[in-house]
Design a protein around this motif. Structure first.
Motif, mmCIF file in Angstrom:
data_model
loop_
_atom_site.group_PDB
_atom_site.id
_atom_site.type_symbol
_atom_site.label_atom_id
_atom_site.label_comp_id
_atom_site.label_asym_id
_atom_site.label_seq_id
_atom_site.Cartn_x
_atom_site.Cartn_y
_atom_site.Cartn_z
ATOM 1 N N LEU A 207 0.837 -1.194 0.000
ATOM 2 C CA LEU A 207 0.000 0.000 0.000
ATOM 3 C C LEU A 207 0.871 1.242 0.000
ATOM 4 N N ARG A 208 0.425 2.275 -0.728
ATOM 5 C CA ARG A 208 1.104 3.583 -0.704
ATOM 6 C C ARG A 208 0.068 4.640 -0.344
ATOM 7 N N ALA A 209 0.419 5.497 0.607
ATOM 8 C CA ALA A 209 -0.492 6.550 1.063
ATOM 9 C C ALA A 209 0.154 7.909 0.870
ATOM 10 N N TYR A 210 -0.628 8.874 0.398
ATOM 11 C CA TYR A 210 -0.207 10.269 0.294
ATOM 12 C C TYR A 210 -1.140 11.116 1.153
ATOM 13 N N TYR A 211 -0.562 12.102 1.854
ATOM 14 C CA TYR A 211 -1.314 12.948 2.778
ATOM 15 C C TYR A 211 -1.328 14.374 2.223
ATOM 16 N N SER A 212 -2.519 14.969 2.094
ATOM 17 C CA SER A 212 -2.647 16.190 1.311
ATOM 18 C C SER A 212 -3.623 17.164 1.960
ATOM 19 N N SER A 213 -3.663 18.391 1.388
ATOM 20 C CA SER A 213 -4.643 19.424 1.721
ATOM 21 C C SER A 213 -4.593 19.811 3.200
ATOM 22 N N LYS A 214 -3.499 20.456 3.606
ATOM 23 C CA LYS A 214 -3.341 20.871 5.001
ATOM 24 C C LYS A 214 -4.248 22.062 5.308
ATOM 25 N N GLU A 215 -4.917 21.979 6.442
ATOM 26 C CA GLU A 215 -5.766 23.057 6.919
ATOM 27 C C GLU A 215 -5.610 23.165 8.427
ATOM 28 N N GLU A 216 -5.976 24.339 8.980
ATOM 29 C CA GLU A 216 -5.904 24.518 10.417
ATOM 30 C C GLU A 216 -7.300 24.421 11.017
ATOM 31 N N TRP A 217 -7.402 23.645 12.090
ATOM 32 C CA TRP A 217 -8.651 23.522 12.824
ATOM 33 C C TRP A 217 -8.346 23.381 14.309
ATOM 34 N N ASN A 218 -9.007 24.218 15.123
ATOM 35 C CA ASN A 218 -8.858 24.167 16.574
ATOM 36 C C ASN A 218 -7.393 24.302 16.995
ATOM 37 N N GLY A 219 -6.664 25.164 16.284
ATOM 38 C CA GLY A 219 -5.272 25.401 16.618
ATOM 39 C C GLY A 219 -4.318 24.339 16.121
ATOM 40 N N LYS A 220 -4.809 23.379 15.353
ATOM 41 C CA LYS A 220 -3.973 22.294 14.839
ATOM 42 C C LYS A 220 -3.844 22.414 13.323
ATOM 43 N N LEU A 221 -2.672 22.111 12.817
ATOM 44 C CA LEU A 221 -2.494 21.987 11.379
ATOM 45 C C LEU A 221 -2.845 20.555 11.000
ATOM 46 N N THR A 222 -3.787 20.408 10.089
ATOM 47 C CA THR A 222 -4.252 19.080 9.725
ATOM 48 C C THR A 222 -4.110 18.866 8.222
ATOM 49 N N PHE A 223 -4.012 17.610 7.810
ATOM 50 C CA PHE A 223 -4.252 17.314 6.406
ATOM 51 C C PHE A 223 -5.644 16.739 6.325
ATOM 52 N N THR A 224 -6.365 17.069 5.299
ATOM 53 C CA THR A 224 -7.776 16.705 5.205
ATOM 54 C C THR A 224 -8.066 15.720 4.074
ATOM 55 N N GLU A 225 -7.035 15.254 3.378
ATOM 56 C CA GLU A 225 -7.236 14.263 2.325
ATOM 57 C C GLU A 225 -6.125 13.223 2.371
ATOM 58 N N ILE A 226 -6.492 12.001 2.062
ATOM 59 C CA ILE A 226 -5.533 10.908 1.909
ATOM 60 C C ILE A 226 -5.821 10.211 0.586
ATOM 61 N N TYR A 227 -4.770 9.978 -0.186
ATOM 62 C CA TYR A 227 -4.858 9.171 -1.400
ATOM 63 C C TYR A 227 -4.230 7.820 -1.092
ATOM 64 N N LEU A 228 -4.981 6.749 -1.337
ATOM 65 C CA LEU A 228 -4.530 5.395 -1.021
ATOM 66 C C LEU A 228 -4.478 4.559 -2.294
ATOM 67 N N PHE A 229 -3.294 4.037 -2.587
ATOM 68 C CA PHE A 229 -3.078 3.262 -3.809
ATOM 69 C C PHE A 229 -2.801 1.811 -3.454
ATOM 70 N N ASP A 230 -3.647 0.934 -3.961
ATOM 71 C CA ASP A 230 -3.488 -0.503 -3.792
ATOM 72 C C ASP A 230 -2.371 -0.965 -4.732
ATOM 73 N N LEU A 231 -1.279 -1.466 -4.171
ATOM 74 C CA LEU A 231 -0.140 -1.866 -4.985
ATOM 75 C C LEU A 231 -0.214 -3.322 -5.425
ATOM 76 N N ILE A 232 -1.287 -4.019 -5.022
ATOM 77 C CA ILE A 232 -1.528 -5.373 -5.498
ATOM 78 C C ILE A 232 -2.447 -5.328 -6.719
ATOM 79 N N ASN A 233 -3.579 -4.670 -6.561
ATOM 80 C CA ASN A 233 -4.489 -4.425 -7.683
ATOM 81 C C ASN A 233 -4.288 -2.981 -8.111
ATOM 82 N N THR A 234 -3.362 -2.754 -8.994
ATOM 83 C CA THR A 234 -2.910 -1.395 -9.316
ATOM 84 C C THR A 234 -3.914 -0.584 -10.125
ATOM 85 N N SER A 235 -5.021 -1.188 -10.523
ATOM 86 C CA SER A 235 -6.049 -0.428 -11.232
ATOM 87 C C SER A 235 -6.929 0.365 -10.266
ATOM 88 N N ARG A 236 -6.739 0.155 -8.955
ATOM 89 C CA ARG A 236 -7.613 0.767 -7.964
ATOM 90 C C ARG A 236 -6.880 1.762 -7.062
#
Length: 257
Positions: A207-236
């Motif tokens: 599995l490969r994960a990318y963390y994206s779209s940083k935003e601040e909420w309640n004094g915290k810097l957050t990322f609000t999106e994750i892209y997840l790539f299945d490295l076994i079934n690479t079409s998904r």
């Protein structure tokens, strides 16, 4: 419960990455130990407040969207304790209850919750237990491999290069850890992971994960999106979006559905 439904749950159990304290910015990458890097990453994984959020999951096959799932997640003391389906209609109001490494699905108008086994497969050879039992600082020995650039994802989902990342290799301390090895690239400015790659006990990259779209909420810097790539079934691959953060005071139990 269908295998596809269980597969969806793996996305949320990567959520411990979600909220990170904002750090003072620097213009250069400071060389610090692998242990200190991981400690700073782990220190930012704990959320002391209780809150809820909307989770939108888009599943893609061959770059075409197959389905969209929307859920409400309840987080207590930094851990997801329940997930309730909003869409699709045939899953509406079904709830997942989470206590430690144990999980149940609660179906409306039925008496008993249905346990979800940690050994059930999520994708390829990855089991539910592989995802839920990760404790990076406690279960893995980190090694700083390099300071290097890596590919990341911006808020539009396009590839961008992130410079001077800490490139770490995490090796399991003991038999029974979720993964034998994890490669992780960490932003040197805010110590938010840019990318992670997960390897099975046999050494296969799963599995490969990318963390994206940083935003601040309640004094915290957050990322609000994750892209997840299945490295076994690479079409998904899947895109997970977190939104509508709201503080709550709520306790989620099996009996208090």
């Amino acid at each position: 419960m269908k295998i596809n439904e269980i597969f969806i749950l793996s996305f949320f159990l990567l959520f411990p990455f979600l909220l990170h304290c904002q750090e003072e910015t620097t213009t250069t990458t400071n060389i610090i130990s692998a242990e200190e890097i991981m400690k700073r990453v782990e220190d930012h994984l704990i959320v002391d407040i209780n809150f809820e959020m909307t989770i939108t999951i888009e599943n893609y096959k061959n770059n075409k969207i197959e389905e969209t799932i929307i859920m409400k997640g309840i987080i207590e003391n930094g851990k997801i304790t329940s997930l309730t389906y909003i869409k699709p209609d045939n899953m509406k109001n079904k709830k997942i209850i989470i206590k430690g490494n144990e999980m149940w699905i609660v179906i409306p108008n039925t008496k008993n919750p249905i346990p979800i086994s940690p050994s059930q497969k999520l994708m390829g050879g990855i089991s539910f237990g592989d995802i839920t039992s990760i404790n990076y600082y406690g279960d893995y020995n980190p090694r700083l491999i390099d300071i290097q650039s890596t590919d990341g994802k911006n808020s539009e989902g396009k590839t961008e290069i992130i410079s001077n990342c800490y490139y770490l290799e995490l090796n399991a301390k003991r038999t029974g850890s979720s993964y034998q090895k994890i490669n992780m690239w960490v932003d040197p400015i805010d110590f938010i992971p840019v990318k992670s790659e997960f390897f099975s006990l046999s050494g296969k990259k799963m599995l490969r994960a990318y963390y994206s779209s940083k935003e601040e909420w309640n004094g915290k810097l957050t990322f609000t999106e994750i892209y997840l790539f299945d490295l076994i079934n690479t079409s998904r691959y899947s895109k997970v979006k977190y939104s509508n953060f709201k503080e709550v005071s709520q306790s989620t139990t099996i009996d208090g559905q």
